[in-house]
Write an enzyme that holds these catalytic residues in place. Structure first.
Site, PDB file in Angstrom:
ATOM      1  N   GLU A   1       0.959  -1.298   0.099  1.00 59.08           N
ATOM      2  CA  GLU A   1      -0.063   0.128   0.104  1.00 59.08           C
ATOM      3  C   GLU A   1       0.859   1.346   0.030  1.00 59.08           C
ATOM      4  OE1 GLU A   1      -2.498   0.476   3.506  1.00 59.08           O
ATOM      5  OE2 GLU A   1      -3.888   1.718   2.419  1.00 59.08           O
TER       6      GLU A   1
ATOM      7  N   GLU B   1      -9.903   9.888   5.147  1.00 59.04           N
ATOM      8  CA  GLU B   1     -10.259   8.843   6.167  1.00 59.04           C
ATOM      9  C   GLU B   1     -10.509   9.468   7.330  1.00 59.04           C
ATOM     10  OE1 GLU B   1      -7.020   5.065   6.075  1.00 59.04           O
ATOM     11  OE2 GLU B   1      -5.904   6.884   6.403  1.00 59.04           O
TER      12      GLU B   1
END
Ligand SMILES: *[C@@H]1O[C@H](CO)[C@@H](O)[C@H](O)[C@H]1NC(C)=O
Length: 246
Positions: free
Chosen positions: A142, A227
């Site tokens: 990631e 987020e």
């Protein structure tokens, strides 16, 4: 019934005139999803289970062949250190492209939060995997690019591995692992409200300095969003997101 039916049709006919802001799509389900023009928008409330209360909806304002615009509104309480959601827009990409085979990943994004009294970030997210058909919820690697972060205890996975200059900006690089996934996060030294550059530069950095295996890792997702940890009510608006994988 004969009295009720005309009333319903009157309300339905009047409804469009009561909303000034028209959306292409409204996504309130946990994994609400929209796609069009080679882009997608995800509500993605993957961590909502750790909240004591809260909700989030994401709205697609529009799209063209070159960009998408959208916004999300949220309120979350409980487990302040845990991510509740990653509302995001993504470029739809053809599977089976290794990072090494991609020449450039030109992208730009312009965004705004209507409050800073929240715990949240604004970040690009890329997954790569040796398996070109890996589910798009993860990968072997990631790569995140944090354009901004708000509040205490909003940090990426892992620990600081240094300060680096990539794509003309300075970043604190974090490295660590999340389950079986190796995670690299470039966190902007000072928050930016827009970004324009080549995301391939970040992969090149990892290839040159962190032994990232660009020859065998396939691009799985190319996304940007926010987020949400906790706080709100908050509105995050992406006035335009563009991405081209070449
Ligand atoms: C931000 O947006 C939310 C959702 O629309 C709203 O409830 C809130 O009052 C806004 N906050 C500010 C500071 O404008």
């Amino acid at each position: 019934m004969k009295l009720v039916l005309p009333l319903i049709s009157t309300l339905a006919a009047a409804a469009p005139y009561r909303t000034s802001r028209r959306q292409v799509a409204t996504l309130c389900e946990q994994y609400g999803y929209w796609s069009g023009n080679g882009y997608e928008v995800n509500n993605n409330l993957w961590g909502a289970g750790s909240a004591s209360s809260g909700s989030q909806c994401t709205y697609v304002d529009g799209s063209s062949s070159s960009s998408v615009s959208w916004y999300t509104t949220w309120t979350w309480e409980g487990s302040p250190g845990s991510v509740k959601s990653y509302a995001n827009s993504g470029r739809q990409i053809a599977r089976g492209q290794t990072i090494a085979s991609i020449r450039s990943m030109a992208t730009s994004v312009s965004w705004a939060y209507n409050t800073s009294s929240i715990r949240a970030n604004v970040a690009y997210d890329f997954f790569t995997s040796e398996d070109p058909n890996h589910p798009n919820s993860g990968g072997d690697y990631e790569l995140m690019i944090w354009l901004a972060k708000y509040g205490d205890n909003t940090y990426p996975v892992g620990s600081v591995s240094g300060t680096v200059t990539v794509a003309g900006n300075s970043w604190t690089l974090y490295a660590g692992s999340n389950g079986g996934m190796q995670v690299y996060s470039f966190v902007a030294m000072s928050a930016m409200n827009s970004f324009s550059g080549d995301a391939k530069d970040f992969f090149n950095y990892l290839t040159d300095n962190e032994a990232f295996p660009a020859d065998t890792q396939n691009l799985i997702v190319f996304q940007v969003g926010t987020e949400a940890f906790d706080g709100g009510p908050a509105t995050f608006t992406v006035s335009q997101f563009t991405a081209i994988v070449d």
